[in-house]
Design a protein around this motif. Structure first.
Motif, PDB file in Angstrom:
ATOM      1  N   GLU A 439      -2.565  15.707 -52.243  1.00  0.00           N
ATOM      2  CA  GLU A 439      -3.701  14.810 -51.593  1.00  0.00           C
ATOM      3  C   GLU A 439      -4.595  15.699 -51.178  1.00  0.00           C
ATOM      4  O   GLU A 439      -4.586  16.453 -50.066  1.00  0.00           O
ATOM      5  CB  GLU A 439      -3.055  14.034 -50.438  1.00  0.00           C
ATOM      6  CG  GLU A 439      -1.871  13.209 -50.698  1.00  0.00           C
ATOM      7  CD  GLU A 439      -1.403  12.340 -49.513  1.00  0.00           C
ATOM      8  OE1 GLU A 439      -1.848  12.343 -48.492  1.00  0.00           O
ATOM      9  OE2 GLU A 439      -0.619  11.476 -49.615  1.00  0.00           O
ATOM     10  N   PRO A 440      -5.629  15.682 -52.062  1.00  0.00           N
ATOM     11  CA  PRO A 440      -6.547  16.785 -51.879  1.00  0.00           C
ATOM     12  C   PRO A 440      -7.906  16.387 -50.522  1.00  0.00           C
ATOM     13  O   PRO A 440      -7.901  15.182 -50.297  1.00  0.00           O
ATOM     14  CB  PRO A 440      -7.387  17.064 -53.181  1.00  0.00           C
ATOM     15  CG  PRO A 440      -7.118  15.604 -53.682  1.00  0.00           C
ATOM     16  CD  PRO A 440      -5.783  15.267 -53.525  1.00  0.00           C
ATOM     17  N   ILE A 441      -8.417  17.209 -50.194  1.00  0.00           N
ATOM     18  CA  ILE A 441      -9.285  17.167 -48.915  1.00  0.00           C
ATOM     19  C   ILE A 441     -10.498  17.606 -49.436  1.00  0.00           C
ATOM     20  O   ILE A 441     -10.633  18.945 -49.186  1.00  0.00           O
ATOM     21  CB  ILE A 441      -8.771  17.734 -47.428  1.00  0.00           C
ATOM     22  CG1 ILE A 441      -7.416  17.292 -47.197  1.00  0.00           C
ATOM     23  CG2 ILE A 441      -9.564  17.337 -46.500  1.00  0.00           C
ATOM     24  CD1 ILE A 441      -6.768  17.955 -46.093  1.00  0.00           C
ATOM     25  N   THR A 442     -11.307  16.743 -49.859  1.00  0.00           N
ATOM     26  CA  THR A 442     -12.841  17.196 -50.339  1.00  0.00           C
ATOM     27  C   THR A 442     -13.499  18.102 -49.312  1.00  0.00           C
ATOM     28  O   THR A 442     -13.829  17.577 -48.237  1.00  0.00           O
ATOM     29  CB  THR A 442     -13.405  16.040 -50.843  1.00  0.00           C
ATOM     30  OG1 THR A 442     -12.629  15.285 -52.093  1.00  0.00           O
ATOM     31  CG2 THR A 442     -14.585  16.544 -51.558  1.00  0.00           C
ATOM     32  N   GLY A 443     -14.186  19.166 -49.825  1.00  0.00           N
ATOM     33  CA  GLY A 443     -14.782  20.196 -48.758  1.00  0.00           C
ATOM     34  C   GLY A 443     -13.974  20.807 -48.065  1.00  0.00           C
ATOM     35  O   GLY A 443     -14.637  21.782 -47.284  1.00  0.00           O
ATOM     36  N   THR A 444     -12.665  20.657 -48.097  1.00  0.00           N
ATOM     37  CA  THR A 444     -11.732  21.518 -47.131  1.00  0.00           C
ATOM     38  C   THR A 444     -10.825  22.169 -48.045  1.00  0.00           C
ATOM     39  O   THR A 444     -10.729  23.448 -48.113  1.00  0.00           O
ATOM     40  CB  THR A 444     -11.018  20.580 -45.855  1.00  0.00           C
ATOM     41  OG1 THR A 444     -12.264  20.102 -45.224  1.00  0.00           O
ATOM     42  CG2 THR A 444     -10.063  21.738 -45.307  1.00  0.00           C
ATOM     43  N   SER A 445      -9.709  21.364 -48.648  1.00  0.00           N
ATOM     44  CA  SER A 445      -8.834  22.054 -49.554  1.00  0.00           C
ATOM     45  C   SER A 445      -9.288  21.987 -51.105  1.00  0.00           C
ATOM     46  O   SER A 445      -8.842  22.817 -51.785  1.00  0.00           O
ATOM     47  CB  SER A 445      -7.452  21.482 -49.311  1.00  0.00           C
ATOM     48  OG  SER A 445      -7.823  20.028 -49.859  1.00  0.00           O
ATOM     49  N   GLU A 446     -10.404  21.473 -51.179  1.00  0.00           N
ATOM     50  CA  GLU A 446     -10.985  21.388 -52.594  1.00  0.00           C
ATOM     51  C   GLU A 446     -12.369  21.250 -52.488  1.00  0.00           C
ATOM     52  O   GLU A 446     -12.996  20.938 -51.691  1.00  0.00           O
ATOM     53  CB  GLU A 446     -10.438  19.959 -53.478  1.00  0.00           C
ATOM     54  CG  GLU A 446      -8.891  19.816 -53.582  1.00  0.00           C
ATOM     55  CD  GLU A 446      -8.607  20.482 -54.887  1.00  0.00           C
ATOM     56  OE1 GLU A 446      -9.395  21.461 -55.496  1.00  0.00           O
ATOM     57  OE2 GLU A 446      -7.480  20.195 -55.570  1.00  0.00           O
ATOM     58  N   PHE A 447     -13.124  22.101 -53.392  1.00  0.00           N
ATOM     59  CA  PHE A 447     -14.475  22.227 -53.275  1.00  0.00           C
ATOM     60  C   PHE A 447     -15.074  22.799 -51.954  1.00  0.00           C
ATOM     61  O   PHE A 447     -16.024  22.056 -51.326  1.00  0.00           O
ATOM     62  CB  PHE A 447     -15.176  21.147 -54.091  1.00  0.00           C
ATOM     63  CG  PHE A 447     -14.692  20.364 -55.118  1.00  0.00           C
ATOM     64  CD1 PHE A 447     -14.476  21.165 -56.395  1.00  0.00           C
ATOM     65  CD2 PHE A 447     -13.780  19.313 -54.968  1.00  0.00           C
ATOM     66  CE1 PHE A 447     -14.135  20.630 -57.426  1.00  0.00           C
ATOM     67  CE2 PHE A 447     -13.344  18.846 -56.402  1.00  0.00           C
ATOM     68  CZ  PHE A 447     -13.455  19.429 -57.353  1.00  0.00           C
ATOM     69  N   PRO A 448     -14.424  23.745 -51.256  1.00  0.00           N
ATOM     70  CA  PRO A 448     -15.091  24.159 -50.197  1.00  0.00           C
ATOM     71  C   PRO A 448     -16.341  24.906 -50.179  1.00  0.00           C
ATOM     72  O   PRO A 448     -16.673  25.395 -51.379  1.00  0.00           O
ATOM     73  CB  PRO A 448     -14.070  25.069 -49.536  1.00  0.00           C
ATOM     74  CG  PRO A 448     -13.331  25.718 -50.746  1.00  0.00           C
ATOM     75  CD  PRO A 448     -13.289  24.465 -51.710  1.00  0.00           C
ATOM     76  N   ARG A 484      -5.254  15.841 -37.130  1.00  0.00           N
ATOM     77  CA  ARG A 484      -5.988  15.598 -38.586  1.00  0.00           C
ATOM     78  C   ARG A 484      -5.541  16.540 -39.540  1.00  0.00           C
ATOM     79  O   ARG A 484      -5.036  17.463 -39.549  1.00  0.00           O
ATOM     80  CB  ARG A 484      -7.440  16.088 -38.254  1.00  0.00           C
ATOM     81  CG  ARG A 484      -8.153  15.263 -37.093  1.00  0.00           C
ATOM     82  CD  ARG A 484      -9.707  15.772 -36.827  1.00  0.00           C
ATOM     83  NE  ARG A 484      -9.542  17.174 -36.404  1.00  0.00           N
ATOM     84  CZ  ARG A 484     -10.007  18.168 -37.147  1.00  0.00           C
ATOM     85  NH1 ARG A 484     -10.149  17.938 -38.214  1.00  0.00           N
ATOM     86  NH2 ARG A 484     -10.068  19.509 -36.487  1.00  0.00           N
ATOM     87  N   LEU A 485      -5.515  15.913 -40.825  1.00  0.00           N
ATOM     88  CA  LEU A 485      -4.717  16.451 -41.998  1.00  0.00           C
ATOM     89  C   LEU A 485      -5.319  17.750 -42.099  1.00  0.00           C
ATOM     90  O   LEU A 485      -4.782  18.568 -43.060  1.00  0.00           O
ATOM     91  CB  LEU A 485      -4.792  15.351 -43.180  1.00  0.00           C
ATOM     92  CG  LEU A 485      -4.222  14.026 -42.887  1.00  0.00           C
ATOM     93  CD1 LEU A 485      -4.579  13.217 -44.186  1.00  0.00           C
ATOM     94  CD2 LEU A 485      -2.607  14.240 -42.814  1.00  0.00           C
ATOM     95  N   ALA A 486      -6.583  18.112 -42.107  1.00  0.00           N
ATOM     96  CA  ALA A 486      -7.438  19.236 -42.506  1.00  0.00           C
ATOM     97  C   ALA A 486      -6.878  20.495 -41.483  1.00  0.00           C
ATOM     98  O   ALA A 486      -7.744  21.452 -41.888  1.00  0.00           O
ATOM     99  CB  ALA A 486      -8.967  18.983 -42.531  1.00  0.00           C
TER     100      ALA A 486
END
Length: 641
Positions: A439-448, A484-486
């Motif tokens: 479950e990717p988190i855009t801007g955090t775990s993906e594409f930081p 929060r998941l991030a």
């Protein structure tokens, strides 16, 4: 204007109507033998199948309609501790298009450590000066001192010469939710019921119509609840309220009318729409079981706290838009949008304006409000709604069956740890999905974005408040966490930022093998992974020479980069031909070696050449980044020293 039927379009007969079998045959050709279930069928957190295609729904499905069709209320939170600033922000919200104010008193979970510091009518009057109570809806966010806050607001209304029936107020008392969030309940359930009944009677005697009690899904959602768990908890809370009031002699119909729901709108559009629709159907079922004629409950929706990020917070605008759209389509009566900087502190006027405008654009330009229950008849939405009804009802029954020390229902389930255990399992599952980027988190775990621009807030988040003294509490439980998941990724980024502030940004050298076409995919994967932990990923433009890799140039580039950690990046073919030799050369140059991709049959040879770790899709990225930071920060300190 006349309607058109297929009979009026004879040319349509030239086009065959495809069926499910034809669709499946076409899909199988594309899959080329791959497993249909693994590739195209998803599962929700509750195990509900998410099919790639649904047939049209039957026409006899129950309609989860609102009491009144039309626009939903645009709600904005009033949560600044200083009365003058709270008033300025509240008036800006109303002038900018909001028509509902959510009052978050100090101590309310939704206030996030801030909140209205109103201890008297005069204090509250200063914060709400200029607000015309008879023209807007007011709602009170649940807080541990909910009865005091409700009566304080009622006193203010009357001090302005308004009668209770001239205003629209949801008083938001939710002792069950307050117990879940704070860990304490000051009185026993019978005494609690007496106090609630007395407060409601006093407010009704002054003309206020309510609702007075809230069944709030946010404490459960923030603790990790699935859609069905949130629904079950909200139903169980509402039924507890019914029992408490009925025990004090309040007719069930009046007790039912005293209750409103608050549900969380998350970033999963389909499940959020289905959850709100399911909540109405489930509440109808509860009412019928009580012998009542079913009436629609007022549902307030709020975008999810747990989906917000501190890193690249601008992406929160997208999350909020999806959630708001879903709440509107799902039939929310009012909606609050978390400002995109909320996880960073007390939002400023700009962040609040953008949150408000998210709703206004969907109302005024997208015209979402013009169709009552737009998901009706859509096979996917109807199937998910029904599945959540079944799952939510089961979770509700599970909570109702709990007992502990003379307690029953959801209070007993909190007291004996049943709720905490179930939510802990769900949190662990979600944390694993985030850590593996399933479950990717855009801007955090993906594409930081390591060069992200800073944003402003009125005040940084306060330190975590100490738990209240529970010495005199009638009921003490393990309070539910708010997560929060991030957060795991944010902790890693913070660790890297501390090192960078000390003079050395943690870095990894991407040792690319072969041609650009060969290494680009894995180099991009590795850069994305390492930068999610705040580790700068440096590389050259490739070191290919006559189809092979110039190892001398590769090693020279590594030494120039000044990094301790090097990650080999290339194609499977280049790994088989060159990875061992490149690893040995880099090892001699002092590198700590990792490799991007699964090693397969090459693992033994690669480890012998010096490769210590492998990073690949599906691995625990949080654990990998913890190890990488330990290496890179230690190397940075040694270099600086």
């Amino acid at each position: 204007m006349t309607s058109t039927s297929l009979a009026d379009l004879p040319f349509m007969e030239a086009f065959a109507t495809p069926g499910g079998e034809q669709w499946r045959l076409a899909v199988d050709k594309v899959l080329k033998g791959a497993d249909f279930e693994k590739k195209l069928v998803g599962r929700s957190a509750d195990g509900i199948r998410i099919e790639p295609l649904y047939p049209a729904a039957a026409g006899n499905a129950a309609r989860p309609l609102r009491a009144r069709a039309g626009r939903w209320r645009v709600a904005a939170r009033v949560d600044h501790p200083e009365a003058a600033e709270a008033n300025r922000l509240a008036l800006a919200e109303l002038e900018g298009g909001a028509d509902c104010l959510s009052l978050a008193f100090a101590g309310a979970a939704a206030a996030r450590g801030f909140g209205l510091a109103a201890k008297s009518v005069e204090d509250l009057d200063a914060a709400l000066s200029g607000v015309m109570f008879d023209l807007v809806r007011l709602r009170v966010d649940p807080a541990p001192r909910g009865r005091r806050n409700a009566l304080l607001l009622a006193d203010l209304v009357e001090s302005r010469g308004l009668s209770g029936d001239a205003v629209d107020i949801d008083f938001g008392m939710d002792p069950v939710g307050a117990l879940a969030s704070s860990g304490t309940l000051s009185v026993s359930p019978p005494e609690l019921g007496q106090r609630l009944a007395e407060t409601i009677a006093a407010l009704k005697a002054r003309g206020f119509r309510g609702p007075f009690l809230a069944a709030d899904g946010r404490p459960w959602h923030e603790a990790g609840a699935s859609e069905a768990q949130e629904l079950g908890a909200v139903l169980a809370t509402a039924v507890t309220h019914l029992r408490l009031l009925e025990a004090q002699g309040l007719p069930l119909a009046e007790a039912r009318d005293a209750i409103s729901f608050t549900l969380v709108a998350d970033t999963d559009e389909f499940l959020t729409v289905a959850k709100l629709r399911a909540a109405r159907l489930l509440w109808d079922r509860v009412q019928r079981a009580c012998g009542l004629e079913a009436k629609p409950v007022f549902i307030h929706a709020e975008t999810a706290w747990r989906s917000l990020t501190r890193r690249d917070p601008w992406v929160n605008l997208l999350r909020g838009t999806i959630a708001t759209f879903s709440a509107g389509v799902g039939g929310a009566d009012s909606v609050s949008v978390q400002p995109f900087t909320a996880a960073l502190g007390l939002p400023d006027g700009f962040a609040r304006r953008v949150a408000r405008n998210t709703q206004l654009v969907l109302l005024e330009e997208a015209n979402l409000w013009r169709v009552a229950d737009p998901a009706a008849g859509a096979g996917g939405f109807e199937a998910l709604t029904q599945a959540l009804c079944e799952q939510g009802w089961q979770k509700f029954q599970d909570l109702e069956a709990e007992s502990a020390d003379g307690l029953s229902g959801i209070i007993a389930a909190l007291a004996n740890g049943h709720v905490q255990l179930g939510l802990a399992r769900e949190r662990a599952s979600r944390a694993k999905a985030a850590a593996t980027r399933r479950e990717p988190i855009t801007g955090t775990s993906e594409f930081p974005n390591l060069a992200e621009a800073t944003v402003s807030v009125l005040a940084p988040p306060p330190a975590r408040a100490a738990r209240p003294d529970t010495t005199d509490a009638a009921i003490r439980i393990e309070a539910l966490p708010s997560i929060r998941l991030a957060e795991p990724y944010e902790a890693l980024r913070a660790q890297a930022d501390v090192a960078a502030a000390a003079g050395v940004r943690p870095a990894v050298f991407l040792a690319t093998l072969g041609s650009i076409a060969g290494f680009t995919a894995r180099a991009g994967f590795a850069r994305n992974l390492f930068e999610a932990g705040g580790i700068a990923a440096t590389s050259g433009n490739g070191f290919a020479e006559d189809g092979a890799t110039d190892l001398e140039a590769l090693v020279a580039a590594f030494r120039t980069a000044g990094a301790q950690l090097a990650c080999l990046c290339g194609s499977d073919e280049s790994y088989a031909a060159e990875a061992a030799a490149a690893a040995a050369a880099l090892k001699r140059a002092g590198a700590t070696l990792w490799l991007a991709g699964r090693p397969g049959e090459l693992e033994a040879a690669l480890r012998e050449a010096g490769v210590e770790n492998f990073v690949f899709a599906g691995a625990d990225v949080v654990a990998i980044l913890q190890d990488a930071l330990a290496i890179t920060i230690s190397a940075g300190k040694a270099t600086k020293g």
